[in-house]
Every structure is written in structure tokens, then in C-alpha cells.
Design an enzyme around this catalytic site. Structure first.
Site, PDB file in Angstrom:
ATOM      1  N   ARG A  88       0.922  -1.267   0.442  1.00 15.43           N
ATOM      2  CA  ARG A  88       0.234  -0.193   0.369  1.00 15.43           C
ATOM      3  C   ARG A  88       0.782   1.156   0.214  1.00 15.43           C
ATOM      4  NH1 ARG A  88      -2.358  -3.864   4.291  1.00 15.43           N
ATOM      5  NH2 ARG A  88      -3.925  -4.434   3.927  1.00 15.43           N
TER       6      ARG A  88
ATOM      7  N   LYS B 263      -2.437  -2.077   7.557  1.00 11.43           N
ATOM      8  CA  LYS B 263      -3.804  -1.277   8.215  1.00 11.43           C
ATOM      9  C   LYS B 263      -3.404  -1.496   9.596  1.00 11.43           C
ATOM     10  CE  LYS B 263      -6.453  -0.459   4.505  1.00 11.43           C
ATOM     11  NZ  LYS B 263      -7.862  -0.224   3.745  1.00 11.43           N
TER      12      LYS B 263
ATOM     13  N   HIS C 183      -2.453   2.590  -6.261  1.00  9.17           N
ATOM     14  CA  HIS C 183      -2.501   1.506  -5.871  1.00  9.17           C
ATOM     15  C   HIS C 183      -2.884   0.554  -7.508  1.00  9.17           C
ATOM     16  CE1 HIS C 183      -6.094  -0.681  -4.196  1.00  9.17           C
ATOM     17  NE2 HIS C 183      -7.225   0.318  -5.270  1.00  9.17           N
TER      18      HIS C 183
ATOM     19  N   ARG D  44      -0.324  -1.727  -6.908  1.00 11.98           N
ATOM     20  CA  ARG D  44      -0.347  -2.895  -6.117  1.00 11.98           C
ATOM     21  C   ARG D  44      -1.765  -3.524  -6.751  1.00 11.98           C
ATOM     22  NH1 ARG D  44      -1.575  -4.084  -0.684  1.00 11.98           N
ATOM     23  NH2 ARG D  44      -3.368  -4.263  -0.016  1.00 11.98           N
TER      24      ARG D  44
ATOM     25  N   HIS E 176      -4.286  -9.090   3.612  1.00 11.25           N
ATOM     26  CA  HIS E 176      -6.335  -8.654   4.109  1.00 11.25           C
ATOM     27  C   HIS E 176      -6.039  -9.631   5.087  1.00 11.25           C
ATOM     28  CE1 HIS E 176      -6.947  -7.036  -0.305  1.00 11.25           C
ATOM     29  NE2 HIS E 176      -6.679  -6.383   0.220  1.00 11.25           N
TER      30      HIS E 176
ATOM     31  N   TYR F 259     -10.977  -7.928  -4.519  1.00 18.47           N
ATOM     32  CA  TYR F 259      -9.601  -7.240  -4.492  1.00 18.47           C
ATOM     33  C   TYR F 259      -9.028  -7.424  -6.012  1.00 18.47           C
ATOM     34  CZ  TYR F 259      -5.545  -4.054  -3.877  1.00 18.47           C
ATOM     35  OH  TYR F 259      -4.733  -2.665  -4.277  1.00 18.47           O
TER      36      TYR F 259
END
Length: 304
Positions: A151, A175, A244, A247, A270, A279
Site C-alpha cells: 500500500r 492497516k 494503488h 498494488r 488482507h 480486490y
């Protein structure tokens, strides 16, 4: 369609309040005017002439009519958002006791994914051979984003101590402050070594960040976005380049080549496998081949 004063005047007061006191932008004002005008016209056709007569059932009818008019989910969501803001104003103004749009959910919107780059476009983008430190840094960033599926926030958050260059792995904080270790080899490894050789040329003082700006401090997200877009233009790549998209291209190419959804999930960081499924996108032909090759009841018998 002209509106009765009982519908028009509250709208005039609402926009006056939103522009003068809330600083509503002209763009948002234009969108809200269009949406609320459409709502008011629907009410007039339905013989409703006072906003106070609108309850949640009427709001759902407004949303249903928008769907029948073939508005996209995003436009319906905007219409409901405008209604909620307007009714909030009416409640605040004492003209209504409650907001009837509060409990009405917008239709679910499909997650929009960027078009990934194909392998030839990736090669075209990454054929940067300028020898100045900023160009070497930029290629190293792009190689690493595509090579490890990072990311943007993960890329700019990297520190020197997070990278084991010879071993070929990176400690990433994703995240929710979740840590993962991702491998990187080949061109990503090669260009990171190139960058580390010239990094000191941009240093102005102590700095732990792996990627730094020409001012010698940690590079900003906006700078990365801008530089990647510029490289896309310089390398004559047909589509707009952003972090993005690199990625997403990593995820797509990895999944198309391996078919290993769990592994790609781990590489991307994830928490939920369903996120990876949305995704990434395999084309149906690839899925069909995997199914035919793997499922016992799908395999064709010899001679058939």
C-alpha cells in the site's frame, strides 16, 4: 417544473444556510440543488406539497423512483445524502420533529477497482534508466510497490531497519498496525540496492525513512502519487499511473499465475479472504481452466 412555495422556500433557506454558515462548496451546492429539485418534483407529481408530510415511506419511494429512472447506486446515494442534510436543517430550524431520511439506507455500491496494468505496460513503465538519485528512487519505489504489493502508506512508512536487502524481505506495518513480512526479489531487490547507494546524496541530516524527498525528509504520499503519474506520462503508458494501480496489478498477476488465493491474501495483508476475492479479478476462462483441471467431476475421461 416550478415548485409550490411550500416546497421551494425551505430549499432557499437551506442553501442560504449551507453556503453562508457551513461553507458549502459551489460544486456540492450544484449537486444538492439538482438532487433536491428532483425530489421536490417527484413529490409534486405525487401531490405532496409540504416537506412536513414526507415520512420514511416517501423517502423510500423517492429512492425507488430514482432506481426506476436507472440512476446508478452512487447517484441514488447522493440523492439520499442531500435529503438527509436538508431534513437535518429542517429539524434544526424547528420546521420538523425528526429526519425521515435517517433510517433509509442507500443501495449497496459495487466496489470500483482500477484497471490493472498488463505485463507489457508494467515493463514499459519500469524501463526507467536515468541515473540521477530521484529517478533511481522513483524506480525503486515503483519496483517495490509492484514487486511486493505494498500500500502507499506502507511504502512511505518503511524505515531502513525494516528492509533485509540480502535476505530479500521487508517488515511492513499495515492497516490496524498489523505487521507482516513480505518477500521481494529480482528487479525490486536490484533497484533498492541502487537506491541505497545514492540515498546519502539527498540526506540533509539523520533520517530513518527508507525513501526520502529531495529535501532529505520522509517522502509524502502526495509526492509519490505525483511522481508516479509523471513517470506514466514520460514512459508513454496509456493509462494513468497511481500507487494503488501497481498494488492491484501485483495482486492480479500473482493470482492469475498462481491461483493461490490464500497466499495472495497474506502478501496483500488482507484480514479477510473476501477482500482479496473482490480486490483481484480472474477472468472466467482462467477460472474455468482451474475448475476443469482440479474438480474430480469436471475432468473429462480419456477418449471423450
Amino acid at each position: 417544473m416550478s415548485l409550490p412555495a411550500t416546497l421551494e422556500n425551505p430549499l432557499v433557506r437551506f442553501f442560504d444556510y449551507m453556503i453562508r454558515e457551513r461553507g458549502l462548496s459551489r460544486h456540492t451546492e450544484s449537486n444538492y440543488r439538482q438532487q433536491l429539485q428532483a425530489c421536490a418534483e417527484f413529490l409534486v407529481r405525487s401531490e405532496v406539497t409540504h416537506w412536513q408530510d414526507v415520512d420514511s415511506a416517501w423517502v423510500r419511494q423517492i429512492a425507488s423512483q430514482a432506481k426506476r429512472d436507472k440512476l446508478k447506486p452512487g447517484s441514488i446515494a447522493l440523492r439520499l445524502s442531500a435529503l438527509r442534510s436538508f431534513f437535518d436543517f429542517m429539524v434544526r430550524d424547528g420546521a420538523m420533529g425528526a429526519n425521515p431520511a435517517k433510517g433509509v439506507a442507500a443501495p449497496k455500491q459495487g466496489r470500483t477497482l482500477p484497471k490493472n496494468l498488463d505485463v507489457d505496460e508494467i515493463d514499459q513503465l519500469l524501463s526507467v534508466n536515468d541515473d540521477d538519485p530521484l529517478s533511481i528512487r522513483d524506480r525503486a519505489m515503483m519496483e517495490l510497490m509492484y514487486g511486493a504489493g505494498l500500500r502507499l502508506s506502507e511504502l512511505i512508512g518503511l524505515n531502513l531497519r525494516d528492509v533485509a536487502v540480502r535476505k530479500g524481505d521487508i517488515r511492513v506495518i499495515g492497516k490496524g498496525d498489523k505487521e507482516r513480512v513480505v518477500p521481494f526479489t529480482g528487479k525490486a531487490q536490484e533497484w533498492l540496492v541502487n537506491w541505497l547507494k545514492v540515498r546519502n546524496q539527498l540526506l540533509k541530516g539523520p533520517e530513518e525513512a527508507l525513501f526520502i524527498s529531495k529535501l532529505g525528509n520522509r517522502i509524502s504520499p502526495r509526492s509519490v502519487q505525483k511522481r508516479m503519474a509523471e513517470w506514466g506520462q514520460k514512459q508513454a503508458v496509456s493509462s494513468h499511473i497511481n500507487p494503488h494501480k501497481l498494488r492491484h496489478s501485483f495482486a492480479t498477476h500473482m493470482l492469475e499465475s498462481s491461483g493461490d488465493l490464500r497466499a495472495v491474501q497474506e502478501l496483500l495483508g488482507h484480514a479477510d479472504l473476501s477482500t482479496t476475492q473482490v480486490y483481484t479479478h480472474l477472468d472466467f476462462q482462467h477460472l474455468a481452466k482451474v475448475y476443469d483441471a482440479a474438480h474430480p467431476r469436471a475432468r473429462k475421461r480419456k477418449g471423450e
